[in-house]
Design an enzyme around this catalytic site. Structure first.
Site, short mmCIF file in Angstrom:
data_model
loop_
_atom_site.label_atom_id
_atom_site.label_comp_id
_atom_site.label_asym_id
_atom_site.label_seq_id
_atom_site.Cartn_x
_atom_site.Cartn_y
_atom_site.Cartn_z
N GLU A 56 0.82 -1.21 0.00
CA GLU A 56 0.00 0.00 0.00
C GLU A 56 0.86 1.26 0.00
OE1 GLU A 56 -2.33 -2.99 2.62
OE2 GLU A 56 -0.28 -2.66 1.92
N CYS A 88 -0.88 -0.02 7.60
CA CYS A 88 -1.32 0.40 6.27
C CYS A 88 -2.72 0.99 6.30
CB CYS A 88 -1.27 -0.79 5.30
SG CYS A 88 0.42 -1.30 4.93
N ALA A 165 14.99 -43.02 -11.15
CA ALA A 165 16.36 -43.43 -11.48
C ALA A 165 16.30 -44.80 -12.13
CB ALA A 165 17.24 -43.47 -10.23
N ALA A 166 17.37 -45.16 -12.81
CA ALA A 166 17.47 -46.49 -13.41
C ALA A 166 17.80 -47.54 -12.34
CB ALA A 166 18.53 -46.48 -14.51
N ASP A 203 24.04 -37.48 -5.04
CA ASP A 203 24.17 -36.38 -6.00
C ASP A 203 25.09 -35.25 -5.57
OD1 ASP A 203 22.28 -37.75 -7.49
OD2 ASP A 203 20.59 -36.56 -6.77
N LEU A 207 21.89 -27.08 -4.57
CA LEU A 207 20.60 -26.60 -4.06
C LEU A 207 20.42 -25.09 -4.12
CD1 LEU A 207 20.06 -28.93 -0.96
CD2 LEU A 207 19.33 -29.28 -3.33
N PRO A 291 12.60 -40.54 -2.48
CA PRO A 291 11.34 -41.20 -2.13
C PRO A 291 11.17 -41.45 -0.64
CG PRO A 291 12.85 -42.72 -3.26
CD PRO A 291 13.42 -41.36 -3.41
N LEU A 293 12.35 -39.64 2.02
CA LEU A 293 11.98 -38.40 2.71
C LEU A 293 10.58 -37.95 2.28
CD1 LEU A 293 13.02 -36.29 4.70
CD2 LEU A 293 13.87 -34.98 2.75
N ALA A 294 10.28 -38.07 1.00
CA ALA A 294 8.94 -37.70 0.54
C ALA A 294 7.88 -38.55 1.23
CB ALA A 294 8.85 -37.86 -0.98
#
Length: 357
Positions: A56, A88, A165-166, A203, A207, A291, A293-294
């Protein structure tokens, strides 16, 4: 009733607010447009950084004397408190605006009440114009206020048959250069990027954000439960961006910037991790971990949005994007609402949000 000019002005304010993504935490992203009595835009602005002028104020400065008798369109209810900047609601009153239209009510108990202050000053106030659009653009901050934890976006890249991944573990590169560049946009919009020990080992990720001018670097977080994956010299420990290593409270680590958290199963407590990040001002998390951690985040009910980059590739074997998430039967499946599908180079980017649990 809102006019077409009202809708256009608020949509412009929402677009302005998005410019602050990744730079305003722990504050919200906010946009503001000031239009005179004829409907001409005479001022606009957005909250650019924490501690700086609010949207604002930027818009009123641009409008100057033309703000008197004008309408201010704001994506979030004007604040009513004095922090590092003034309220504001008072700034709008002092500028002489005649009408304020805002999209989303402020859920922050320290800042709410701006609408009442404006009405008490004789200003016409309207709420709810393009509320859903404005809320979507500010969902990270709103989630942090409502739930007391950061908003979590889980990103992954996979083949059409769901492999990240393979069979031999190789994964560079499944997704295209265009998709990888798009991930840097997601990083630039997040307060923290989180990966696990497996990703750190496999890897040695950096990041940090690359290729986006002016980006505020997010906090790089590695969940290294046993303090065995991140070693001196790891790329994530350079000075390109701040870094935090999360380890178990009984782990032995000589690294700097370590936060110790309680164990949960074979990893760390996800709620404790999010609490620790929230205390550091993190309001949005980009989860880039593998996978395991997900799966831990999904099991903890801590994933709010999913962005998947699907490459036109088949592998037939190898790890999948999501490991055990404590879902044992189809009735327990985490149902998502598809919100967008976009071609990114040769890949397909799918965006989905978690339905109410």
């Amino acid at each position: 009733m809102a006019t077409a000019a009202d809708v256009d002005a608020m949509r412009r304010a929402i677009a302005l607010a998005a410019r602050g993504l990744g730079a305003t935490s722990p504050n919200p992203v906010v946009g503001c447009v000031v239009a005179d009595a004829s409907g001409a835009i005479v001022g606009e602005g957005f909250h650019q950084r924490a501690g700086g002028p609010h949207a604002e104020v930027h818009a009123l400065r641009e409008a100057a004397g033309r703000a008197r008798g004008a309408t201010a369109y704001v994506t979030l209810e004007p604040c009513n408190h004095t922090g590092r900047t003034g309220p504001c609601a008072q700034a709008l009153t002092d500028a002489g605006v005649a009408r304020v239209v805002y999209a989303v009510a402020d859920p922050n108990p320290q800042a709410t009440g701006g609408a009442d202050t404006l009405r008490a000053a004789g200003i016409a106030v309207e709420q709810g114009l393009l509320e859903d659009e404005a809320e979507a653009g500010n969902i990270a901050w709103l989630t942090s206020v409502r739930l007391g934890r950061p908003y979590v976006l889980w990103k992954y890249a996979a083949t059409l048959d769901g492999r990240i991944a393979a069979k031999d573990g190789s994964s560079r590169w499944i997704s295209s250069p265009e998709s990888r560049a798009d991930v840097h946009r997601l990083r630039a919009e997040a307060d923290a990027v989180v990966v696990g020990a497996g990703t750190a080992r496999a890897d040695d990720p950096h990041l940090a954000v690359r290729g986006i001018d002016g980006a505020v670097q997010p906090l790089r977080v590695v969940v290294d439960t046993n303090a065995a994956a991140v070693r001196p010299g790891a790329r994530v420990l350079d000075d390109a961006a701040p870094t935090l290593i999360a380890v178990a409270d009984d782990a032995v680590s000589e690294l700097p910037d370590v936060v110790r958290l309680p164990r949960a199963g074979r990893g760390l407590s996800v709620p404790a991790l999010l609490d620790a990040l929230h205390e550091r001002g993190v309001r949005s998390v980009l989860l880039e971990g593998g996978p395991t951690l997900a799966g831990a985040f999904v099991a903890a009910g801590a994933v709010d949005k999913v962005v998947g980059y699907l490459a036109p590739v088949l592998l037939g074997a190898g790890p999948t994007a999501l490991a055990d998430a404590s879902i044992t039967t189809i009735t327990e499946a985490l149902r998502l609402e598809l919100t967008e599908t976009v071609r990114i180079g040769p890949d397909l980017r799918i965006t989905a949000t978690v339905k109410e649990r």
